[in-house]
Write a protein that holds these residues in place. Structure first.
Motif, PDB file in Angstrom:
ATOM      1  N   ALA A   1       0.838  -1.209   0.000  1.00 14.85           N
ATOM      2  CA  ALA A   1       0.000   0.000   0.000  1.00 14.85           C
ATOM      3  C   ALA A   1       0.871   1.257   0.000  1.00 14.85           C
ATOM      4  O   ALA A   1       0.574   2.235  -0.703  1.00 14.85           O
ATOM      5  N   GLU A   2       1.957   1.190   0.742  1.00 13.91           N
ATOM      6  CA  GLU A   2       2.861   2.354   0.835  1.00 13.91           C
ATOM      7  C   GLU A   2       3.495   2.637  -0.540  1.00 13.91           C
ATOM      8  O   GLU A   2       3.550   3.769  -1.008  1.00 13.91           O
ATOM      9  N   VAL A   3       3.943   1.554  -1.199  1.00 10.76           N
ATOM     10  CA  VAL A   3       4.549   1.712  -2.532  1.00 10.76           C
ATOM     11  C   VAL A   3       3.491   2.231  -3.519  1.00 10.76           C
ATOM     12  O   VAL A   3       3.759   3.125  -4.334  1.00 10.76           O
ATOM     13  N   ALA A   4       2.283   1.674  -3.424  1.00 12.99           N
ATOM     14  CA  ALA A   4       1.203   2.108  -4.333  1.00 12.99           C
ATOM     15  C   ALA A   4       0.909   3.600  -4.135  1.00 12.99           C
ATOM     16  O   ALA A   4       0.793   4.350  -5.115  1.00 12.99           O
ATOM     17  N   ARG A   5       0.825   4.025  -2.889  1.00 13.17           N
ATOM     18  CA  ARG A   5       0.532   5.452  -2.625  1.00 13.17           C
ATOM     19  C   ARG A   5       1.606   6.341  -3.246  1.00 13.17           C
ATOM     20  O   ARG A   5       1.306   7.352  -3.874  1.00 13.17           O
ATOM     21  N   ALA A   6       2.874   5.943  -3.063  1.00 13.29           N
ATOM     22  CA  ALA A   6       3.978   6.743  -3.618  1.00 13.29           C
ATOM     23  C   ALA A   6       3.871   6.779  -5.141  1.00 13.29           C
ATOM     24  O   ALA A   6       4.111   7.812  -5.782  1.00 13.29           O
ATOM     25  N   ASN A   7       3.487   5.649  -5.734  1.00 12.68           N
ATOM     26  CA  ASN A   7       3.371   5.594  -7.192  1.00 12.68           C
ATOM     27  C   ASN A   7       2.206   6.438  -7.710  1.00 12.68           C
ATOM     28  O   ASN A   7       2.318   7.081  -8.759  1.00 12.68           O
ATOM     29  N   PHE A   8       1.094   6.447  -6.988  1.00  8.44           N
ATOM     30  CA  PHE A   8      -0.031   7.286  -7.425  1.00  8.44           C
ATOM     31  C   PHE A   8       0.373   8.763  -7.350  1.00  8.44           C
ATOM     32  O   PHE A   8       0.000   9.565  -8.199  1.00  8.44           O
ATOM     33  N   LYS A   9       1.157   9.086  -6.352  1.00  8.51           N
ATOM     34  CA  LYS A   9       1.619  10.474  -6.215  1.00  8.51           C
ATOM     35  C   LYS A   9       2.539  10.827  -7.395  1.00  8.51           C
ATOM     36  O   LYS A   9       2.383  11.853  -8.043  1.00  8.51           O
ATOM     37  N   ARG A  10       3.460   9.923  -7.677  1.00  5.91           N
ATOM     38  CA  ARG A  10       4.390  10.117  -8.794  1.00  5.91           C
ATOM     39  C   ARG A  10       3.628  10.322 -10.108  1.00  5.91           C
ATOM     40  O   ARG A  10       4.023  11.109 -10.956  1.00  5.91           O
ATOM     41  N   ALA A  11       2.520   9.621 -10.256  1.00  3.46           N
ATOM     42  CA  ALA A  11       1.737   9.702 -11.494  1.00  3.46           C
ATOM     43  C   ALA A  11       0.747  10.866 -11.470  1.00  3.46           C
ATOM     44  O   ALA A  11      -0.019  11.040 -12.428  1.00  3.46           O
ATOM     45  N   GLY A  12       0.742  11.628 -10.381  1.00  5.28           N
ATOM     46  CA  GLY A  12      -0.182  12.766 -10.286  1.00  5.28           C
ATOM     47  C   GLY A  12      -1.631  12.331 -10.149  1.00  5.28           C
ATOM     48  O   GLY A  12      -2.555  13.073 -10.493  1.00  5.28           O
ATOM     49  N   LEU A  13      -1.834  11.123  -9.638  1.00  2.00           N
ATOM     50  CA  LEU A  13      -3.199  10.584  -9.534  1.00  2.00           C
ATOM     51  C   LEU A  13      -3.668  10.485  -8.079  1.00  2.00           C
ATOM     52  O   LEU A  13      -4.774  10.019  -7.816  1.00  2.00           O
ATOM     53  N   ASP A  14      -2.806  10.906  -7.142  1.00  2.00           N
ATOM     54  CA  ASP A  14      -3.099  10.634  -5.728  1.00  2.00           C
ATOM     55  C   ASP A  14      -4.383  11.299  -5.237  1.00  2.00           C
ATOM     56  O   ASP A  14      -5.045  10.771  -4.352  1.00  2.00           O
ATOM     57  N   GLU A  15      -4.757  12.421  -5.851  1.00  2.00           N
ATOM     58  CA  GLU A  15      -5.959  13.106  -5.350  1.00  2.00           C
ATOM     59  C   GLU A  15      -7.227  12.337  -5.662  1.00  2.00           C
ATOM     60  O   GLU A  15      -8.247  12.533  -5.013  1.00  2.00           O
ATOM     61  N   ARG A  16      -7.161  11.472  -6.668  1.00  2.00           N
ATOM     62  CA  ARG A  16      -8.371  10.705  -6.990  1.00  2.00           C
ATOM     63  C   ARG A  16      -8.289   9.236  -6.543  1.00  2.00           C
ATOM     64  O   ARG A  16      -9.123   8.426  -6.923  1.00  2.00           O
TER      65      ARG A  16
END
Ligand SMILES: C[S@@+](CC[C@H](N)C(=O)[O-])C[C@H]1O[C@@H](n2cnc3c(N)ncnc32)[C@H](O)[C@@H]1O
Length: 216
Positions: A96-111
């Protein structure tokens, strides 16, 4: 066969790749591998297919069961409008931690929201909270849990929404073994009267299946 499967995956990926942020998605893979996560995410061509399916149903809300490092989640979330929502469920805190970092990297974390814990419990909670219905549920976690996830997904999906099941041509089903988690899941989607289902082959390093079940 696996060489042909790889060739097909590469062809589709290269053909449509320039339309998507592939280098970024490749980074997601690399980051997940560097963090020691297993290489068991969907292929790029399957990501394309699910992205297109999300567009077809006009998805605004997607639920994913099995986040790993966020690779399939990125394909799904990037098909959402900016105010859309992906909720992805993951057992392992590290994944989950890696996934969160990856969503942030992809600019998708807000959704995207990653919920940690056994998926059956997170699903129970979403049902109890009467969560706004989802347009897509993508099941890609422990295979023994698939039938239970399907039952819970049916309580969370809207009419006309689609339930996707990964790895539905594995688990021994092609050798006639209907007793595996996948075998039982495939039987369940075939028999469930509220669903109309198909299984399409998808290309990875080998051929596997993606089940597509439309509600109603
Ligand atoms: C095949 S991987 C998911 C791959 C991901 N969908 C992708 O393609 O990028 C399966 C994930 O499900 C998680 N998982 C296994 N059992 C689970 C459970 N009971 N509840 C939630 N997640 C679970 C695993 O930790 C793993 O990260």
């Amino acid at each position: 066969m696996s060489e042909l499967s790889q060739q097909i995956d590469t062809y589709i990926t290269n053909l449509f790749g320039p339309r998507y942020d592939h280098p970024l998605f490749d980074d997601i893979h690399t980051a997940a591998q560097q963090a020691g996560l297993p290489s068991i995410s969907i292929s790029a061509s399957q990501g394309h297919l699910m992205h297109v399916l999300a567009k077809i149903v006009g998805a605004r809300r997607i639920l994913e069961i099995g986040s790993l490092g966020g690779y399939s989640g990125a394909w799904l979330a990037s098909a959402l409008p900016p105010d859309g929502k992906l909720i992805t469920l993951e057992l392992e805190a590290k994944h989950a931690e890696v996934a969160r970092a990856n969503f942030k990297r992809a600019g998708l974390d807000e959704r995207v929201t990653v919920l940690v814990g056994p998926a059956s419990r997170s699903l129970e909670r979403l049902i109890a909270e009467k969560a706004e219905p989802f347009d897509i549920v993508f099941i890609d976690a422990d295979k023994g849990g698939y039938v239970g996830y399907l039952k819970q997904a049916l309580q969370l999906i809207r009419k006309g929404g689609i339930i996707l099941g990964d790895n539905t041509l594995s688990g021994g089903v092609l050798d006639g073994d209907a007793s595996s988690g996948i075998g039982q899941f495939n039987q369940a989607i075939a028999q469930e009267q509220s669903l109309t289902s198909a299984i399409v082959p998808v290309m990875k390093s080998h051929v596997d299946g993606l089940s597509i079940s439309v509600v109603g």
